[in-house]
Scaffold this motif. Structure first.
Motif, mmCIF file in Angstrom:
data_model
loop_
_atom_site.group_PDB
_atom_site.id
_atom_site.type_symbol
_atom_site.label_atom_id
_atom_site.label_comp_id
_atom_site.label_asym_id
_atom_site.label_seq_id
_atom_site.Cartn_x
_atom_site.Cartn_y
_atom_site.Cartn_z
ATOM 1 N N ALA A 169 25.692 49.475 8.038
ATOM 2 C CA ALA A 169 26.065 50.195 9.203
ATOM 3 C C ALA A 169 25.122 50.259 10.293
ATOM 4 O O ALA A 169 25.310 50.140 11.315
ATOM 5 C CB ALA A 169 26.594 51.768 8.674
ATOM 6 N N VAL A 175 23.249 57.238 10.780
ATOM 7 C CA VAL A 175 23.773 56.382 9.934
ATOM 8 C C VAL A 175 22.915 56.149 8.787
ATOM 9 O O VAL A 175 21.691 55.969 9.231
ATOM 10 C CB VAL A 175 23.992 54.882 10.660
ATOM 11 N N GLN A 191 21.422 56.113 15.707
ATOM 12 C CA GLN A 191 20.898 55.250 14.529
ATOM 13 C C GLN A 191 20.577 56.305 13.407
ATOM 14 O O GLN A 191 20.664 56.062 12.346
ATOM 15 C CB GLN A 191 19.836 54.409 14.791
#
Length: 333
Positions: free
Chosen positions: A174, A169, A166
């Motif tokens: 996304a 991103v 994560q």
């Protein structure tokens, strides 16, 4: 010279005067303002809350019924005490137990509604983060999702992968798509398995039970149980009233989707049912009822999922029915 009002006016336009249109400059349909939220808004409008007058009437009549029932129970217990103390104490203990069980059931129903409301709130926040392209809001939504499924064994591997990737991103869509593909994928698989089992059960009951009212009752029970299990999979475990509320919302979303969408979803299954109906009318009806159950199950997934279907495709009814009824529907060679 004044032009007669009855004579047509003709203006010559040369092709060179028309600006050349660039199809590539046209925005995609999915990028038009509000296009992604159209179905969500329709479903929300179809499942809108009751009016204040309706809610007030329901509250008044339910309160009046409870008050009358309580007074009747009090009078019954008091009369028994005057006749026989032992019978009075028995009645008092039984009524106290009934009230205690009713309070426990009411608390369970309230907790069930709270779980469903939590999923609704998460989905609304995810939609808002997607529309506004808000990375901070998207990370807040995914953080709530990881908290929701942190203790679920089937989501442990996906949660670990999400935590690892994560930070890489930096886009709101996304981040939401990563949470959907990593965390919700195993839950979606479990929900699809429940839908396939319910569709298979409904199709077999319709095909094998000759009594019309019996198979209708079996289909209603199977659909209600399927919706309740789907809610449990996504963390929205509900009680009896919550399950009926979910069933109402599911049918509201089906009405919002419209007959055209429903016909597109069921076209392949109805064709399979037509093939089977040549062998047995009941088997053909079973396939169609199984397809309707699968469509209800997909709508229940959309209502219970904390994220709308974007990163992952929405399950297709024909595929679900084909897997559920493998071996019953003839395949073309």
């Amino acid at each position: 010279m004044t032009q007669s009002p009855h004579r047509p006016f003709v203006e010559e336009i040369h092709a060179d005067d028309i600006p050349e249109a660039d199809p590539g400059a046209a925005p995609p349909i999915s990028d038009l303002p509000g296009a992604d939220l159209m179905l969500e808004q329709l479903a929300r409008a179809a499942g809108a809350r009751r009016s204040r007058l309706t809610r007030a009437a329901i509250w008044v009549f339910s309160t009046l019924f409870t008050f009358v029932l309580g007074v009747a129970a009090w009078d019954f217990t008091a009369s028994l005490f005057t006749r026989n103390a032992v019978l009075g104490w028995i009645a008092f203990v039984l009524i106290a137990l009934a009230v205690l069980i009713a309070l426990i059931m009411a608390a369970r129903e309230a907790m069930g509604f709270a779980r469903i409301a939590r999923l609704d709130h998460l989905r609304a926040r995810a939609v808002s983060a997607h529309v506004n392209a808000d990375l901070k809001a998207a990370r807040s939504v995914t953080g709530s999702i990881t908290d929701l499924y942190g203790a679920r064994a089937e989501a442990a591997w996906g949660l670990k992968r999400f935590e690892e990737h994560q930070a890489e991103v930096l886009d709101a869509d996304a981040v939401l798509a990563l949470a959907e593909t990593e965390i919700l994928a195993p839950l979606d698989a479990a929900a699809r398995a429940e839908i396939e089992a319910a569709a298979r059960r409904v199709a077999l009951v319709t095909a094998l039970v000759p009594l019309a009212l019996a198979d209708v009752a079996a289909v209603l029970y199977s659909n209600l149980a399927m919706i309740r299990r789907i809610a449990m999979i996504y963390g929205g475990r509900s009680g009896t009233l919550g399950s009926w509320s979910l069933l109402r919302r599911v049918f509201s979303s089906l009405l919002a989707a419209g007959a055209v969408s429903l016909a597109d979803d069921l076209m392949g299954s109805v064709a399979g049912g037509g093939v089977l109906s040549k062998l047995s009318r009941r088997f053909g009806e079973g396939v169609v009822n199984g397809a309707l159950t699968a469509r209800i199950g997909v709508a229940a997934m959309e209502q219970c999922r904390p994220l709308p279907f974007r990163g992952l495709p929405r399950p297709g009814v024909s595929g679900l029915v084909s897997r559920a009824l493998a071996g019953l529907i003839p395949r073309g060679g």
